[in-house]
Design a protein around this motif. Structure first.
Motif, PDB file in Angstrom:
ATOM      1  N   LEU A  33     -38.364  16.519  49.773  1.00 26.72           N
ATOM      2  CA  LEU A  33     -37.170  17.306  50.465  1.00 26.72           C
ATOM      3  C   LEU A  33     -35.989  16.944  49.693  1.00 26.72           C
ATOM      4  CD1 LEU A  33     -37.543  19.645  52.304  1.00 26.72           C
ATOM      5  CD2 LEU A  33     -36.887  18.130  54.144  1.00 26.72           C
ATOM      6  N   ALA A  34     -35.642  15.637  49.476  1.00 30.65           N
ATOM      7  CA  ALA A  34     -34.434  15.276  49.015  1.00 30.65           C
ATOM      8  C   ALA A  34     -34.304  15.717  47.701  1.00 30.65           C
ATOM      9  CB  ALA A  34     -34.309  13.699  48.997  1.00 30.65           C
ATOM     10  N   ARG A  35     -35.388  15.879  46.798  1.00 27.70           N
ATOM     11  CA  ARG A  35     -35.271  16.402  45.287  1.00 27.70           C
ATOM     12  C   ARG A  35     -35.022  17.656  45.489  1.00 27.70           C
ATOM     13  NH1 ARG A  35     -36.379  13.393  41.213  1.00 27.70           N
ATOM     14  NH2 ARG A  35     -35.420  15.223  40.115  1.00 27.70           N
ATOM     15  N   TYR A  36     -35.880  18.321  46.260  1.00 27.11           N
ATOM     16  CA  TYR A  36     -35.574  20.120  46.670  1.00 27.11           C
ATOM     17  C   TYR A  36     -34.198  20.375  47.165  1.00 27.11           C
ATOM     18  CZ  TYR A  36     -36.047  24.763  48.530  1.00 27.11           C
ATOM     19  OH  TYR A  36     -35.815  26.117  48.712  1.00 27.11           O
ATOM     20  N   ALA A  37     -33.530  19.603  47.939  1.00 25.23           N
ATOM     21  CA  ALA A  37     -32.066  19.668  48.306  1.00 25.23           C
ATOM     22  C   ALA A  37     -31.165  19.543  47.232  1.00 25.23           C
ATOM     23  CB  ALA A  37     -31.662  18.502  49.473  1.00 25.23           C
ATOM     24  N   GLU A  38     -31.411  18.621  46.298  1.00 20.74           N
ATOM     25  CA  GLU A  38     -30.636  18.331  45.077  1.00 20.74           C
ATOM     26  C   GLU A  38     -30.562  19.797  44.246  1.00 20.74           C
ATOM     27  OE1 GLU A  38     -31.988  15.286  42.862  1.00 20.74           O
ATOM     28  OE2 GLU A  38     -31.494  13.685  44.332  1.00 20.74           O
ATOM     29  N   GLY A  39     -31.816  20.585  44.334  1.00 22.95           N
ATOM     30  CA  GLY A  39     -32.161  21.491  43.230  1.00 22.95           C
ATOM     31  C   GLY A  39     -31.318  22.791  44.066  1.00 22.95           C
ATOM     32  N   ILE A  40     -31.145  22.907  45.376  1.00 20.27           N
ATOM     33  CA  ILE A  40     -30.559  24.180  45.986  1.00 20.27           C
ATOM     34  C   ILE A  40     -29.066  23.578  46.321  1.00 20.27           C
ATOM     35  CG2 ILE A  40     -32.470  24.977  46.814  1.00 20.27           C
ATOM     36  CD1 ILE A  40     -31.714  24.074  49.790  1.00 20.27           C
ATOM     37  N   HIS A  41     -28.434  22.384  45.986  1.00 22.37           N
ATOM     38  CA  HIS A  41     -27.123  21.762  46.188  1.00 22.37           C
ATOM     39  C   HIS A  41     -27.095  21.158  47.538  1.00 22.37           C
ATOM     40  CE1 HIS A  41     -25.832  23.455  42.395  1.00 22.37           C
ATOM     41  NE2 HIS A  41     -26.047  24.632  42.829  1.00 22.37           N
ATOM     42  N   VAL A  42     -26.587  19.900  47.642  1.00 20.46           N
ATOM     43  CA  VAL A  42     -26.834  19.059  48.792  1.00 20.46           C
ATOM     44  C   VAL A  42     -26.061  19.746  50.009  1.00 20.46           C
ATOM     45  CG1 VAL A  42     -26.133  16.945  49.834  1.00 20.46           C
ATOM     46  CG2 VAL A  42     -27.081  16.916  47.403  1.00 20.46           C
ATOM     47  N   ALA A  43     -24.953  20.393  49.531  1.00 20.47           N
ATOM     48  CA  ALA A  43     -24.008  20.928  50.900  1.00 20.47           C
ATOM     49  C   ALA A  43     -24.829  22.060  51.549  1.00 20.47           C
ATOM     50  CB  ALA A  43     -22.768  21.388  50.325  1.00 20.47           C
ATOM     51  N   ARG A  44     -25.413  22.800  50.904  1.00 18.83           N
ATOM     52  CA  ARG A  44     -26.432  24.209  51.326  1.00 18.83           C
ATOM     53  C   ARG A  44     -27.618  23.599  52.192  1.00 18.83           C
ATOM     54  NH1 ARG A  44     -29.845  28.224  47.498  1.00 18.83           N
ATOM     55  NH2 ARG A  44     -30.800  29.144  49.266  1.00 18.83           N
ATOM     56  N   ALA A  45     -28.005  22.475  51.561  1.00 21.09           N
ATOM     57  CA  ALA A  45     -29.374  21.828  52.265  1.00 21.09           C
ATOM     58  C   ALA A  45     -28.867  21.469  53.619  1.00 21.09           C
ATOM     59  CB  ALA A  45     -29.814  20.906  51.022  1.00 21.09           C
ATOM     60  N   LEU A  46     -27.775  20.691  53.493  1.00 26.46           N
ATOM     61  CA  LEU A  46     -27.297  20.172  54.771  1.00 26.46           C
ATOM     62  C   LEU A  46     -27.185  21.347  55.805  1.00 26.46           C
ATOM     63  CD1 LEU A  46     -24.699  17.432  53.417  1.00 26.46           C
ATOM     64  CD2 LEU A  46     -27.097  16.819  54.531  1.00 26.46           C
ATOM     65  N   ALA A  47     -26.514  22.524  55.646  1.00 21.21           N
ATOM     66  CA  ALA A  47     -26.340  23.184  56.389  1.00 21.21           C
ATOM     67  C   ALA A  47     -27.778  24.071  56.846  1.00 21.21           C
ATOM     68  CB  ALA A  47     -25.453  24.507  55.584  1.00 21.21           C
ATOM     69  N   GLN A  48     -28.773  23.946  56.082  1.00 17.09           N
ATOM     70  CA  GLN A  48     -29.798  24.366  56.578  1.00 17.09           C
ATOM     71  C   GLN A  48     -30.673  23.238  57.529  1.00 17.09           C
ATOM     72  OE1 GLN A  48     -32.310  25.490  53.126  1.00 17.09           O
ATOM     73  NE2 GLN A  48     -30.692  26.884  52.471  1.00 17.09           N
ATOM     74  N   GLY A  49     -30.261  22.015  57.579  1.00 14.63           N
ATOM     75  CA  GLY A  49     -30.631  21.194  58.569  1.00 14.63           C
ATOM     76  C   GLY A  49     -31.855  20.135  57.710  1.00 14.63           C
ATOM     77  N   LEU A  50     -31.996  20.398  56.454  1.00  8.65           N
ATOM     78  CA  LEU A  50     -32.793  19.589  55.757  1.00  8.65           C
ATOM     79  C   LEU A  50     -32.505  18.067  55.551  1.00  8.65           C
ATOM     80  CD1 LEU A  50     -33.397  21.874  52.610  1.00  8.65           C
ATOM     81  CD2 LEU A  50     -34.508  21.934  54.920  1.00  8.65           C
ATOM     82  N   GLY A  51     -31.138  17.882  55.540  1.00  4.34           N
ATOM     83  CA  GLY A  51     -30.757  16.416  55.650  1.00  4.34           C
ATOM     84  C   GLY A  51     -31.422  15.485  56.779  1.00  4.34           C
ATOM     85  N   ALA A  52     -31.396  16.285  58.249  1.00  6.18           N
ATOM     86  CA  ALA A  52     -31.971  15.304  59.188  1.00  6.18           C
ATOM     87  C   ALA A  52     -33.405  15.027  58.885  1.00  6.18           C
ATOM     88  CB  ALA A  52     -31.623  16.081  60.347  1.00  6.18           C
ATOM     89  N   GLN A  53     -34.030  16.165  58.499  1.00  6.35           N
ATOM     90  CA  GLN A  53     -35.505  16.022  57.951  1.00  6.35           C
ATOM     91  C   GLN A  53     -35.932  14.869  56.922  1.00  6.35           C
ATOM     92  OE1 GLN A  53     -37.656  19.647  57.303  1.00  6.35           O
ATOM     93  NE2 GLN A  53     -35.927  20.579  58.372  1.00  6.35           N
ATOM     94  N   VAL A  54     -34.871  15.029  55.806  1.00  6.68           N
ATOM     95  CA  VAL A  54     -35.342  13.781  55.107  1.00  6.68           C
ATOM     96  C   VAL A  54     -34.845  12.497  55.537  1.00  6.68           C
ATOM     97  CG1 VAL A  54     -34.109  12.976  52.818  1.00  6.68           C
ATOM     98  CG2 VAL A  54     -34.259  15.242  53.110  1.00  6.68           C
ATOM     99  N   ARG A  55     -33.930  12.324  56.189  1.00 12.64           N
ATOM    100  CA  ARG A  55     -33.721  11.062  57.025  1.00 12.64           C
ATOM    101  C   ARG A  55     -34.742  10.765  57.770  1.00 12.64           C
ATOM    102  NH1 ARG A  55     -28.400   9.691  60.728  1.00 12.64           N
ATOM    103  NH2 ARG A  55     -29.162   7.654  61.187  1.00 12.64           N
TER     104      ARG A  55
END
Length: 262
Positions: free
Chosen positions: A126-148
């Motif tokens: 999920l972290a690598r996917y977040a890099e691909g769609i840009h971290v800021a966008r991934a954080l806005a989608q709530g992916l950061g909490a899932q990664v952590r």
């Protein structure tokens, strides 16, 4: 369990240099798996599939692992992630492969919640996917909490998981890099001292892993930029000078050498 993307995989350029069989993998398991806390398999078929992985036969390793059902999911995910991150040239294909790893890891965790790599591969992919769609966008989608959450779960189960320490340290660094230390800490729980602690622990656990050294170098630059550049370069130089134990480590060594040459 078949993987429809298999026919598109490119060969590992160093596969011919590394030839493992099941017994060699068994004998060298502690060294080969110092980074991922993967338990030594009991089944010969799974050991043979791991031998394909360490020999750089990522496509065959993933296929053989998937044929073994839930017992092979950790290997299938590591082989897929290695191919996607180190060989696959197309960004869209890489993202699809990381999504596949994440999906399989979620299924793995549902069936084997006590297996640390079921959680690690969720977080890493999920972290690598977040890099691909840009971290800021991934954080806005709530992916950061899932990664952590996934990476922290892996470390609860396996505190000595060097890869999970690197990934969690890199997560904190990436968040701080994108949103700054104040918003990072208040909104996402990302802290520079936590990042550094995880990166230092990864190096302590696996000081001769090219992957760990290289990934730590990148995370340090994200965290502090020019202030950490000399330290990051030193880590890359260490990675570039290592003698690889298997084909996947060779890919990391060559990546470090290429990065230094740029």
């Amino acid at each position: 369990m078949n993987d429809p993307t298999m026919s598109t995989w490119l060969p590992c350029p160093f596969a011919a240099d590394y030839r493992f069989d099941a017994e060699q993998v068994r004998a060298q398991w502690p060294a080969l798996h110092a980074v991922d806390a993967e338990p030594l398999p009991e089944a010969d078929a799974l050991l043979q599939a791991w031998a394909l992985f360490h020999s750089g036969q990522f496509e065959r390793a993933s296929s053989a692992a998937l044929a073994l059902g839930v017992d092979g999911l950790s290997l299938a995910n590591r082989a897929t992630a290695a191919y996607a991150g180190l060989i696959e040239p197309q960004e869209q294909t890489r993202m699809e492969l990381f999504k596949r790893v994440h999906s399989r890891a979620c299924a793995h965790a549902a069936q084997r919640p006590g297996h640390p790599n079921a959680w690690y591969w969720q977080g890493y992919a999920l972290a690598r996917y977040a890099e691909g769609i840009h971290v800021a966008r991934a954080l806005a989608q709530g992916l950061g909490a899932q990664v952590r959450a996934a990476l922290e779960a892996a470390l609860v189960l396996a505190p000595g998981h060097a890869y999970a320490h690197v990934a969690l340290g890199a997560f904190h660094a990436a968040v701080i890099d994108k949103v700054g230390p104040l918003v990072g800490a208040m909104t996402y729980g990302a802290r520079a001292d936590t990042a550094l602690n995880h990166l230092r622990e990864a190096q302590r656990l696996a000081p001769d892993s090219a992957a760990v050294l290289f990934e730590c170098a990148g995370a340090l630059v994200l965290l502090d930029g020019e202030a950490r550049l000399a330290e990051a370069t030193r880590l890359q130089e260490q990675a570039a000078q290592l003698t690889a134990r298997d084909a996947v480590e060779r890919l990391w060594v060559e990546l470090a050498r290429t990065s230094l040459a740029l």
